[in-house]
Design an enzyme around this catalytic site. Structure first.
Site, short mmCIF file in Angstrom:
data_model
loop_
_atom_site.label_atom_id
_atom_site.label_comp_id
_atom_site.label_asym_id
_atom_site.label_seq_id
_atom_site.Cartn_x
_atom_site.Cartn_y
_atom_site.Cartn_z
N TYR A 202 -2.14 -0.07 10.25
CA TYR A 202 -2.28 -0.65 8.57
C TYR A 202 -1.26 -0.90 7.88
CZ TYR A 202 -3.89 -0.99 3.92
OH TYR A 202 -4.74 -1.28 2.46
N SER B 274 0.42 -1.46 0.16
CA SER B 274 0.24 0.23 0.14
C SER B 274 0.73 1.20 -0.10
CB SER B 274 -0.54 -0.21 1.56
OG SER B 274 -1.53 1.22 1.55
#
Length: 337
Positions: A153, A128
Site C-alpha cells: 500500500y 499517505s
C-alpha cells in the site's frame, strides 16, 4: 474551480469533501463504484445527503476502467480533479496485492491521462503517511527521503507521487499530493481502529491492541482534513524556482508538483486514544494485546509547516472533541440509545 470531480466520493473523506465543495457553490461530480471492500450501505448512506443537492452528480464507474475513463474526460471538462479513490489498508495489501495495482496504479494513470488530455487545471490526490515507511526521524517531513516503504500500500502511494511528478514535468500538469495521517470522525471507515473499537466495546467484546499498546499516531479529525484539501484545490501547485538538482528537495520540484503532510502536528499514544473513547462511551475496554502486524509502523507524527505556510491553515482538533463527535454519530447511525 467551478466544476470539480472527486473520485472515491462515497468514501469517508470523499463524501465530506463533496459536501464542503457543494456548500461553497462548486458543481461536484462524485465518481465511485461503491465496491464491497466494506459495507456498501454505509457508502450509499454517505452519498444520500449529497444527492439531495442540485450540484452533485454521481458517476458510477471504476477508475481502473480505461475506456470508461477516456469517455468521461472526453465528455466533461473539469477545472480540478481530486483523486481519493484507492484500495486502502496496510494489512489487506498482504492478502490481496493485485487490488492495489488495479486501483492505485492503473486507475491513477488513467486519471493522469484524462487530466492531461482535457486541460484540467489542478490534479490533487491522496497520498499517505505510510510512505514514510522505515523512517524514524520525527516529526515526518515532506523534505525527508521516503524510499523505504514497508507495505505494498505504501509503495503504491509513493508510486503515485512519482507518477504525478512525471506528468508535471512532461506536460506541465499541476499536481499536489496530500499525505494523510490517521483520519477519524463521523462516517469513518469500519476497518479503522475507532470504528472497530467502538463496535467491540459496545458489544462487550475485547479489542485488539497491536504492538502491545506501544503505538503512536498523529490522529487527524475529518473536518481538519477536508478544510486542508479544500484549500489545496484552490491553490494550484507551482514550481519551486530555488529547487536544485545537485541537492534535490523531495517535497517540491522545478515543475508544478508539490506534496504536503496533513496531520494534527502531534502524536498521541494509542492507549490514550482508547482512554478518550472509553470516557465517551462510559465503558471500559477489554484489551487483547498483540504483537506488531506486518506492514505497520510504531509511530506517525506530521510536520505540517509547509501546509501552514502555503495554505495559511493549521489542523488542531482535540481528541476529546473529535472522538465525542464520532461516538455521537455512531450511536445515531446505528440507533443505539
Amino acid at each position: 474551480m467551478q466544476k470539480v470531480m472527486v473520485t472515491g466520493a462515497a468514501g469517508f473523506i470523499g463524501a465530506h469533501l463533496c459536501k464542503k465543495l457543494q456548500d461553497n457553490g462548486v458543481e461536484v461530480y462524485g465518481l465511485d463504484n461503491v465496491n464491497d471492500y466494506y459495507d456498501p450501505q454505509l457508502k450509499r448512506d454517505r452519498m444520500a445527503a449529497l444527492a439531495e443537492g442540485e450540484s452533485f452528480t454521481h458517476l458510477d464507474m471504476d477508475i481502473s476502467d480505461r475506456p470508461a475513463m477516456e469517455k468521461l474526460f472526453q465528455e466533461h471538462s473539469f477545472d480540478a480533479v481530486v483523486n481519493l479513490a484507492a484500495q486502502v489498508g496496510v494489512r489487506y495489501s498482504l492478502i490481496n496485492p493485485h487490488s492495489y495495482v488495479d486501483s492505485n496504479l492503473v486507475g491513477f494513470v488513467n486519471l493522469l491521462e484524462g487530466c492531461r488530455h482535457s486541460g484540467v487545471k489542478h490534479f490533487v490526490y491522496a497520498s499517505s503517511s505510510s510512505v514514510y515507511g522505515a523512517n524514524t526521524k520525527m516529526p515526518f517531513s515532506v523534505h525527508d527521503n521516503v524510499d523505504h516503504p514497508v507495505s505494498l500500500y505504501a509503495a503504491s502511494k509513493k508510486a503515485n507521487e512519482l507518477m504525478a511528478h512525471t506528468y508535471s514535468h512532461l506536460f506541465g500538469l499541476p499536481t499536489t499530493g496530500l499525505r494523510f495521517f490517521t483520519v477519524y470522525g463521523p462516517w469513518g471507515r469500519p476497518d479503522m481502529a475507532l470504528f472497530l473499537f467502538t463496535k467491540a466495546i459496545l458489544a462487550g467484546e475485547p479489542i485488539n491492541v497491536f504492538n502491545n499498546g506501544n503505538m503512536e499516531r498523529d490522529f487527524t479529525y475529518i473536518d481538519d482534513i477536508v478544510e486542508g484539501v479544500f484549500r489545496v484545490i484552490f491553490k494550484t501547485a507551482e514550481p519551486n524556482f530555488d529547487w536544485r538538482g545537485d541537492a534535490p528537495d523531495p517535497g517540491s520540484s522545478y515543475c508544478p508538483w508539490r506534496v504536503y503532510n496533513i496531520g494534527n502536528n502531534s502524536k498521541e499514544k494509542l492507549l490514550r486514544y482508547i482512554e478518550v473513547l472509553e470516557n465517551c462511551l462510559g465503558r471500559k475496554a477489554d484489551k487483547n494485546f498483540l504483537p506488531m502486524q506486518p506492514g505497520d509502523v510504531p509511530a506517525t507524527y506530521a510536520n505540517v509547516d509547509d501546509l501552514v505556510r502555503d495554505m495559511d491553515y493549521t489542523p488542531g482538533t482535540t481528541l476529546e472533541y473529535g472522538v465525542a463527535k464520532f461516538v455521537d454519530w455512531y450511536k445515531g447511525y446505528f440507533k443505539i440509545g
